[in-house]
Design a protein around this motif. Structure first.
Motif, PDB file in Angstrom:
ATOM      1  N   TRP A 183      -3.033  21.216 -41.394  1.00 31.11           N
ATOM      2  CA  TRP A 183      -3.911  22.149 -42.743  1.00 31.11           C
ATOM      3  C   TRP A 183      -2.317  23.022 -43.220  1.00 31.11           C
ATOM      4  O   TRP A 183      -2.249  22.387 -44.608  1.00 31.11           O
ATOM      5  CB  TRP A 183      -3.948  22.760 -42.280  1.00 31.11           C
ATOM      6  N   ALA A 204     -14.377  19.762 -45.200  1.00 31.15           N
ATOM      7  CA  ALA A 204     -13.395  21.149 -44.707  1.00 31.15           C
ATOM      8  C   ALA A 204     -14.499  22.467 -45.340  1.00 31.15           C
ATOM      9  O   ALA A 204     -13.438  23.860 -44.907  1.00 31.15           O
ATOM     10  CB  ALA A 204     -12.176  20.703 -46.047  1.00 31.15           C
ATOM     11  N   SER A 205     -14.926  22.941 -46.651  1.00 32.02           N
ATOM     12  CA  SER A 205     -15.459  23.890 -46.723  1.00 32.02           C
ATOM     13  C   SER A 205     -17.122  22.629 -47.530  1.00 32.02           C
ATOM     14  O   SER A 205     -17.089  21.877 -47.769  1.00 32.02           O
ATOM     15  CB  SER A 205     -15.091  24.293 -48.430  1.00 32.02           C
ATOM     16  N   ALA A 224      -9.047  32.609 -43.456  1.00 31.02           N
ATOM     17  CA  ALA A 224      -8.435  31.203 -43.368  1.00 31.02           C
ATOM     18  C   ALA A 224      -9.603  31.275 -44.595  1.00 31.02           C
ATOM     19  O   ALA A 224     -10.300  30.501 -44.403  1.00 31.02           O
ATOM     20  CB  ALA A 224      -9.208  30.611 -42.150  1.00 31.02           C
ATOM     21  N   GLY A 265      -9.012  28.965 -46.667  1.00 32.45           N
ATOM     22  CA  GLY A 265      -9.144  27.960 -47.696  1.00 32.45           C
ATOM     23  C   GLY A 265      -8.758  28.116 -49.599  1.00 32.45           C
ATOM     24  O   GLY A 265      -8.191  28.912 -49.605  1.00 32.45           O
ATOM     25  N   TYR A 312     -15.329  31.614 -51.743  1.00 35.70           N
ATOM     26  CA  TYR A 312     -16.514  32.788 -51.176  1.00 35.70           C
ATOM     27  C   TYR A 312     -15.611  33.710 -51.786  1.00 35.70           C
ATOM     28  O   TYR A 312     -16.730  34.591 -52.530  1.00 35.70           O
ATOM     29  CB  TYR A 312     -15.968  32.879 -50.028  1.00 35.70           C
ATOM     30  N   ASP A 361      -4.371  31.809 -45.434  1.00 33.60           N
ATOM     31  CA  ASP A 361      -4.612  30.810 -45.322  1.00 33.60           C
ATOM     32  C   ASP A 361      -3.274  30.437 -45.701  1.00 33.60           C
ATOM     33  O   ASP A 361      -2.292  30.666 -45.859  1.00 33.60           O
ATOM     34  CB  ASP A 361      -5.262  29.907 -46.214  1.00 33.60           C
ATOM     35  N   PHE A 362      -3.052  29.360 -44.744  1.00 32.23           N
ATOM     36  CA  PHE A 362      -1.091  28.736 -44.588  1.00 32.23           C
ATOM     37  C   PHE A 362      -1.834  27.328 -45.107  1.00 32.23           C
ATOM     38  O   PHE A 362      -0.234  26.711 -45.079  1.00 32.23           O
ATOM     39  CB  PHE A 362      -0.915  28.686 -43.403  1.00 32.23           C
ATOM     40  N   SER A 363      -2.745  26.954 -45.471  1.00 35.10           N
ATOM     41  CA  SER A 363      -2.579  25.522 -46.561  1.00 35.10           C
ATOM     42  C   SER A 363      -2.034  25.957 -47.951  1.00 35.10           C
ATOM     43  O   SER A 363      -3.022  26.323 -48.306  1.00 35.10           O
ATOM     44  CB  SER A 363      -4.036  25.158 -46.960  1.00 35.10           C
ATOM     45  N   THR A 380       0.011  32.299 -45.660  1.00 34.41           N
ATOM     46  CA  THR A 380       0.631  32.580 -44.084  1.00 34.41           C
ATOM     47  C   THR A 380      -0.442  32.578 -42.719  1.00 34.41           C
ATOM     48  O   THR A 380      -1.562  31.935 -43.098  1.00 34.41           O
ATOM     49  CB  THR A 380       0.537  33.941 -44.198  1.00 34.41           C
ATOM     50  N   ASP A 381       0.465  32.299 -41.888  1.00 37.75           N
ATOM     51  CA  ASP A 381      -0.296  31.899 -40.919  1.00 37.75           C
ATOM     52  C   ASP A 381      -1.019  33.301 -40.114  1.00 37.75           C
ATOM     53  O   ASP A 381      -0.350  33.901 -39.681  1.00 37.75           O
ATOM     54  CB  ASP A 381       0.508  31.404 -39.487  1.00 37.75           C
ATOM     55  N   LEU A 382      -2.317  32.777 -39.243  1.00 40.04           N
ATOM     56  CA  LEU A 382      -3.061  34.155 -39.697  1.00 40.04           C
ATOM     57  C   LEU A 382      -2.478  34.943 -37.406  1.00 40.04           C
ATOM     58  O   LEU A 382      -2.445  35.745 -37.501  1.00 40.04           O
ATOM     59  CB  LEU A 382      -4.571  33.963 -39.214  1.00 40.04           C
ATOM     60  N   GLN A 421     -13.744  28.873 -37.915  1.00 41.90           N
ATOM     61  CA  GLN A 421     -12.311  28.989 -37.751  1.00 41.90           C
ATOM     62  C   GLN A 421     -11.966  29.579 -35.986  1.00 41.90           C
ATOM     63  O   GLN A 421     -10.732  29.215 -35.496  1.00 41.90           O
ATOM     64  CB  GLN A 421     -11.834  29.302 -38.713  1.00 41.90           C
ATOM     65  N   PHE A 424      -8.248  28.501 -32.779  1.00 37.23           N
ATOM     66  CA  PHE A 424      -7.437  28.907 -31.684  1.00 37.23           C
ATOM     67  C   PHE A 424      -7.453  28.741 -30.751  1.00 37.23           C
ATOM     68  O   PHE A 424      -8.123  29.433 -30.044  1.00 37.23           O
ATOM     69  CB  PHE A 424      -7.263  30.412 -32.734  1.00 37.23           C
TER      70      PHE A 424
END
Ligand SMILES: C[S@@+](CC[C@H](N)C(=O)[O-])C[C@H]1O[C@@H](n2cnc3c(N)ncnc32)[C@H](O)[C@@H]1O
Length: 287
Positions: A35, A56-57, A86, A88, A92, A107-109, A130-132, A150, A154
């Motif tokens: 991602w 994806a959404s 996350a 995306g 929302y 989100d890290f995308s 950023t990476d959660l 999501q 993890f």
């Protein structure tokens, strides 16, 4: 179009596929599809925005229904600070802000976050790429969201840590809305037969390629493992990806929220759209 000339000693080849470990060990070969890779995330952005599927959404008609539920049923129309984990492309928050809410989306995308930032305009929305698993979530939120399955992708320890960080980022009376995949959905997806397709371009490559997928279920750890092999048609080079998905019973989800510091939780009937309740369940944790 230039065709890459692989150094065959160094590049993974079809032998990578033939000699793969069966069954795979959860999490060992990789944790998720890429991602956060810039080119992949650009291709994935098209899937997020597609109105042909809910890959994806979700499509916007369903997101609109869910946003109404958050605004009316969950928040009682009270203007709130919302943390979307996350997030995306921010589909929302982008709809919640005009209803009087402010928000932070993480989100890290890179492509999804660029899109979200570009759409925010004057709305009180801040986005971070950023990476959660390592990100600082900030503080002072009334509601945290972790939507669309999501939580399951993890590692169990990471999911617990993300929920704890979310709890710490919320005000004392704060809420969290999580929407994990159902146990049986993760299990049955992991028992699907292998597939292959020949594609002129796709999510994993913009060049002609073969895409081979296979899935496994690890009963001991209650984890689904999905492998993707992408064979470049021009060079024969193989790219391998793997993602693991943890399956939780509803009671385990309630325990996860309790362990993260939420005083109570309940199943949120009405949040998951009618056609998707076989796959997903929503829970609200209260501070
Ligand atoms: C299925 S999409 C859902 C996006 C959004 N919640 C929605 O419903 O429109 C999952 C999102 O999780 C993000 N993601 C996955 N792992 C992540 C991580 N470790 N840190 C931050 N974002 C992550 C992906 O980039 C992707 O945007």
């Amino acid at each position: 179009m230039s065709v890459p000339r692989p150094d065959r000693e160094a590049m993974p080849t079809i032998e990578t596929i033939v000699t793969r470990r069966i069954p795979p060990i959860p999490w060992v070969e990789g944790d998720n599809i890429p991602w956060d890779d810039p080119a992949f995330s650009q291709r994935m952005l098209d899937e997020h925005l597609s109105q042909d599927n809910d890959l994806a959404s979700r499509r916007v008609a369903l997101i609109d229904e869910q946003v109404d539920w958050i605004h009316e049923a969950l928040l009682g129309r009270t203007p709130s600070r919302i943390l979307d984990l996350a997030c995306g492309p921010g589909l929302y928050l982008q709809r919640l802000a005009p209803l009087g809410h402010a928000g932070v989306g993480l989100d890290f995308s890179p492509a999804a976050i660029s899109y979200a930032k570009a759409r925010a305009g004057e709305l009180p929305l801040v986005y971070g790429c950023t990476d959660l698993r390592t990100a600082d979530f900030g503080a002072g939120f009334d509601l945290a969201l972790l939507l669309y399955g999501q939580l399951n992708v993890f590692r169990r320890t990471e999911a617990a840590s993300i929920l704890q960080k979310a709890r710490a980022a919320l005000n004392p009376e704060g809420l969290i809305l999580i929407e994990p995949q159902r146990f049986d959905a993760v299990r049955s997806q992991a028992l699907n037969p292998p597939t292959w397709s020949a594609l002129p371009s796709g999510l994993f490559s913009d060049r002609p390629h073969l895409l081979l997928t296979e899935t496994y279920w690890n009963e001991e750890t209650r984890t689904g493992i999905e492998r993707f092999f992408v064979v470049d048609a021009g060079s024969g080079v193989v790219s391998a990806y793997s993602m693991s998905t943890e399956a939780y019973q509803d009671e385990e989800l309630a325990d996860l929220l309790a362990d993260a510091g939420f005083a109570c939780s309940e199943i949120a009937d009405g949040f998951v759209p009618a056609g998707q309740t076989k796959d997903l369940v929503a829970l609200v944790g209260r501070g």
